[in-house]
Each structure stands twice: as C-alpha cells, then as structure tokens.
Design a protein around this motif. Structure first.
Motif: not given
Length: 248
Positions: A166-175
């Motif tokens: 979740r932290v590493q993909y925080a810069d994307s729209p991914l939930q």
C-alpha cells in the motif's frame, strides 16, 4: 472500491469464501473470473453461473500464474480487481520433523503464492483508474492458533506485505485492501459445522456491506474478527493466545 461494474479475478475461488464472494460480486453487477486448480470444479461453477469466467491457476506454480495472467488479461482486458483468496490451512506437530512438508507447502501457497500473484497482476491493475488488489490474511495473523503455526505465520506475513504494498503504490490510483476473516464455516480445517465459526453467508454479507459503506477501506474487518485483530492493542493478547492454545 466500487461494488459494481468491476471485472474481478478471485484466486482459490472454487469453494468456501472465494466462491461465496464470487457469487455475491456477480450478483452485485460485476464480471467475475474464478481461479482454481481443478478444471472439473471450474467447469461446474461456470455451468451453474454462465456469466462467470474461469481460469486454471495453481498459485504454488509460477508458470501457472504467468499463464493465467496472459489468459485473463487477454480475455478480460477490463480486469481491474484481483482478490488473492487461494490458501491452505493444516495442523502441524512441531515435535515431528515431518511437519516441514506441511510448512513448506503452506508457505508456497499462502505467502509465495500471494506475492507471485501480486507481482504478476499489480502493475496491470495500477495502470487502471479504479484498480484494486485485495489480499486475504486472517484474524490468526494477530493472535496465532498454535495447532496451525505456519498458517498463522503466513497470514501475519501477508498482513505486513500488504501494508508495504500500500505504501509503495501510494503514488498510483491502486487501492490495496486486506480482508482478514475470523473462523468461518468452510471446509478449511474442517470448520464447516463448527458452531464457534461464523456462518459463511453472514461473513460474506457483512464483508459486502463494509465494502459498500466504506469504499476507501484498507482493512475489511467483520465484527467477529475484532476479538483477534484488536487483542494486542487492548492488552488481551496473552489471554486470547491461552484460549486458542486450548484447541491444540
């Protein structure tokens, strides 16, 4: 996460919670692809639910995951949700060195299977404006059931891995969502008739309600799992572990 209009792949969806969620999501207006190892079970599910898709998928086999990724993204390019439901749960006697076979199989399916599935699908989903990955841990990630030590450990690892994802993909729209079930009346560990386990229909109904009420939810926690999830924070961990130890 929106509760309708998705295209959803659920691994380990030929029985139990996975199949029940597949049915609920389809009924709510989603396109659902069920993944599993047994072709006969997949065919039976599709025959009963003609709107569903199916893909043979063994999450313990990296080649199977790669093949499933190619097949599902080709047949369902609108795929925007993956739920990593596949898992096994078996008792182990840690006095007996033979338990290592169970431990290795459990790690290969529950932990490596989750990581490999996410590694294959997450970049694809992260490119979607409404992409979602839902991992599946357990209440036993927070207080272990001593009779299933490696299962508990893999679910604790899935919880931790999900937080990092979740932290590493925080810069994307991914939930990134984590589903942490309590004991549910399924064939996992023979709990289908256990009166202390939560009825499957009740669990799935409450889960779907949480997703509808809290579209930005990070952890899906039904009321019955809070006894385990909050044990450490509420100073009850030792007493709950003692209670679970009585099942050893």
């Amino acid at each position: 996460m929106k509760t309708s209009g998705n295209t959803i792949l659920i691994t380990g969806a030929t029985s139990g919670i996975g199949l029940a969620l597949a049915e609920r999501f389809e009924a709510a207006g989603n396109t659902v692809v069920v993944g599993g190892r047994r072709r006969d079970r997949l065919d039976a599910i599709v025959a009963e639910h003609p709107g569903m898709g199916a893909v043979e998928l063994d999450v313990a086999d990296p080649a199977s995951i790669a093949a499933a990724f190619d097949e599902v993204t080709a047949s369902h390019p609108d795929l925007n949700v993956v739920i990593t439901m596949a898992g096994i749960m078996q008792p182990e006697d840690l006095h007996d060195p033979a338990h290592l076979d169970v431990a290795e199989a459990t790690i290969a399916t529950n932990l490596l299977g989750t990581i490999r599935t996410l590694t294959a699908f997450t970049p694809y989903l992260a490119a979607k404006p409404d992409g979602v990955v839902m991992t599946v841990s357990s209440g036993l990630a927070f207080v272990p059931l001593p009779m299933t030590p490696t299962y508990n450990a893999t679910k604790a690892a899935v919880h931790s891995y999900t937080q990092s994802l979740r932290v590493q993909y925080a810069d994307s729209p991914l939930q990134v969502i984590e589903l942490a079930p309590p004991a549910v009346q399924t064939t996992l560990l023979g709990q289908q008739s256990d009166p202390s386990a939560m009825p499957l229909d009740e669990f799935v109904a409450e889960t779907m309600q949480i997703l509808a009420d809290e579209p930005d939810v990070e952890e899906v926690l039904v009321e019955r799992v809070l006894f385990l999830r909050n044990a450490e924070a509420e100073g009850r961990h030792a007493s709950v572990l003692e209670l679970l130890s009585g099942r050893h």
